[in-house]
Design a protein around this motif. Structure first.
Motif, PDB file in Angstrom:
ATOM      1  N   PHE A 174     -10.179   6.981  50.889  1.00 48.39           N
ATOM      2  CA  PHE A 174      -9.640   8.059  52.128  1.00 48.39           C
ATOM      3  C   PHE A 174      -8.469   8.692  51.730  1.00 48.39           C
ATOM      4  N   GLU A 175      -7.486   8.116  50.791  1.00 46.34           N
ATOM      5  CA  GLU A 175      -6.307   8.547  50.531  1.00 46.34           C
ATOM      6  C   GLU A 175      -6.600  10.192  49.348  1.00 46.34           C
ATOM      7  N   TRP A 176      -7.700   9.495  48.576  1.00 47.42           N
ATOM      8  CA  TRP A 176      -8.117  10.560  47.621  1.00 47.42           C
ATOM      9  C   TRP A 176      -8.394  11.682  48.258  1.00 47.42           C
ATOM     10  N   VAL A 177      -9.467  11.722  49.195  1.00 46.35           N
ATOM     11  CA  VAL A 177     -10.322  12.725  49.676  1.00 46.35           C
ATOM     12  C   VAL A 177      -9.571  13.576  50.793  1.00 46.35           C
ATOM     13  N   ASN A 178      -8.481  12.818  51.023  1.00 47.49           N
ATOM     14  CA  ASN A 178      -7.580  13.781  51.908  1.00 47.49           C
ATOM     15  C   ASN A 178      -6.531  14.334  51.421  1.00 47.49           C
ATOM     16  N   ASN A 179      -6.136  14.145  50.005  1.00 51.36           N
ATOM     17  CA  ASN A 179      -5.112  14.850  49.498  1.00 51.36           C
ATOM     18  C   ASN A 179      -5.176  16.323  49.715  1.00 51.36           C
ATOM     19  N   PRO A 180      -4.219  17.007  50.047  1.00 51.65           N
ATOM     20  CA  PRO A 180      -4.373  18.590  50.442  1.00 51.65           C
ATOM     21  C   PRO A 180      -4.956  19.331  49.398  1.00 51.65           C
TER      22      PRO A 180
ATOM     23  N   HIS B 102     -14.248   8.528  58.032  1.00 50.42           N
ATOM     24  CA  HIS B 102     -14.269   8.375  56.769  1.00 50.42           C
ATOM     25  C   HIS B 102     -15.062   7.087  56.542  1.00 50.42           C
ATOM     26  N   CYS B 103     -14.547   5.846  57.543  1.00 49.12           N
ATOM     27  CA  CYS B 103     -15.262   4.774  57.218  1.00 49.12           C
ATOM     28  C   CYS B 103     -16.535   4.327  57.741  1.00 49.12           C
ATOM     29  N   THR B 104     -17.096   5.200  58.555  1.00 52.02           N
ATOM     30  CA  THR B 104     -18.427   5.302  58.980  1.00 52.02           C
ATOM     31  C   THR B 104     -19.391   5.843  57.712  1.00 52.02           C
ATOM     32  N   TRP B 105     -18.799   7.043  57.285  1.00 51.24           N
ATOM     33  CA  TRP B 105     -19.394   7.525  56.081  1.00 51.24           C
ATOM     34  C   TRP B 105     -19.349   6.627  54.801  1.00 51.24           C
ATOM     35  N   PHE B 106     -18.172   6.084  54.587  1.00 50.92           N
ATOM     36  CA  PHE B 106     -18.147   4.883  53.370  1.00 50.92           C
ATOM     37  C   PHE B 106     -19.294   3.942  53.446  1.00 50.92           C
ATOM     38  N   ASN B 107     -19.085   3.264  54.664  1.00 58.35           N
ATOM     39  CA  ASN B 107     -20.053   2.018  54.992  1.00 58.35           C
ATOM     40  C   ASN B 107     -21.337   2.505  54.703  1.00 58.35           C
ATOM     41  N   ARG B 108     -21.988   3.752  55.379  1.00 55.03           N
ATOM     42  CA  ARG B 108     -23.178   4.500  55.329  1.00 55.03           C
ATOM     43  C   ARG B 108     -23.656   4.422  53.906  1.00 55.03           C
ATOM     44  N   LYS B 109     -22.760   4.897  52.921  1.00 52.07           N
ATOM     45  CA  LYS B 109     -22.939   5.259  51.485  1.00 52.07           C
ATOM     46  C   LYS B 109     -23.026   4.129  50.703  1.00 52.07           C
ATOM     47  N   LEU B 110     -22.156   3.087  51.047  1.00 55.23           N
ATOM     48  CA  LEU B 110     -22.121   1.660  50.283  1.00 55.23           C
ATOM     49  C   LEU B 110     -23.684   1.223  50.533  1.00 55.23           C
ATOM     50  N   ASN B 111     -24.300   1.055  51.844  1.00 55.97           N
ATOM     51  CA  ASN B 111     -25.551   0.704  52.049  1.00 55.97           C
ATOM     52  C   ASN B 111     -26.721   1.578  51.831  1.00 55.97           C
ATOM     53  N   ASP B 112     -26.512   2.630  51.123  1.00 61.27           N
ATOM     54  CA  ASP B 112     -27.506   3.290  50.814  1.00 61.27           C
ATOM     55  C   ASP B 112     -27.922   3.298  49.479  1.00 61.27           C
ATOM     56  N   SER B 113     -29.146   3.097  49.233  1.00 54.16           N
ATOM     57  CA  SER B 113     -29.887   2.747  48.066  1.00 54.16           C
ATOM     58  C   SER B 113     -29.749   3.983  47.019  1.00 54.16           C
ATOM     59  N   LEU B 114     -30.007   5.173  47.689  1.00 52.97           N
ATOM     60  CA  LEU B 114     -29.703   6.259  47.192  1.00 52.97           C
ATOM     61  C   LEU B 114     -28.464   6.929  46.656  1.00 52.97           C
TER      62      LEU B 114
END
Length: 159
Positions: free
Chosen positions: A20-26, A43-55
């Motif tokens: 979250f810190e890295w992606v929100n760097n200006p 961000h949390c919703t996206w991150f959790n979705r990506k962590l659980n995405d086998s692709l």
């Protein structure tokens, strides 16, 4: 900088905040295809979705045991779409290319994908150089302020 001191590991739930810190760097927002700031809940919703995405594969890069950036691959059919980010304190040290090359090696060795694609803003010259240095070829023509790079899976890219 010794490339042997660079390591990748799969992202974990507790990496949500640092990403979250890295992606929100200006600077990161300015160079992203979507430059709007990202909210914490989004961000949390996206991150959790990506962590659980086998692709999807997200790797956190470490240099001398310190997190320095990440590389992500979203797999569609036989192509992986990639993006990288290096923490502000570690930019201009060559880490982006090292992280990308390690990620390329992992994704080609661990999956059956045939190519990797990256889309970069035309004014993001440092990222373009990273992809070119790692063997990606620029697809022409450049459209709508972005350029697209491709890397085909080959023996040379499985180092």
């Amino acid at each position: 900088m010794n490339p042997k001191n660079i390591q990748l590991r799969p992202a974990r739930k507790n990496d949500c905040h640092i990403l979250f810190e890295w992606v929100n760097n200006p600077h990161v927002r300015a160079m992203s295809l979507n430059s709007a700031p990202i909210g914490w809940e989004e961000h949390c919703t996206w991150f959790n979705r990506k962590l659980n995405d086998s692709l999807c594969r997200i790797y956190i890069g470490f240099y001398e045991n310190q997190p320095v950036g990440h590389v992500r691959f979203d797999i569609e059919n036989d192509t992986a779409y990639t993006g990288i980010s290096v923490a502000q304190a570690h930019r201009s040290a060559g880490l982006g290319g090292l992280l990308l090359q390690l990620g390329v090696n992992k994704i080609f060795n661990e999956t059956s994908i045939k190519r990797i694609c990256a889309t970069v803003k035309v004014d993001n010259i440092p990222s373009q150089r990273i992809f070119e240095k790692c063997g990606f070829l620029l697809q022409t023509p450049t459209l709508e302020g972005v350029c697209t790079f491709f890397l085909e899976n080959s023996i040379e890219n499985r180092k």
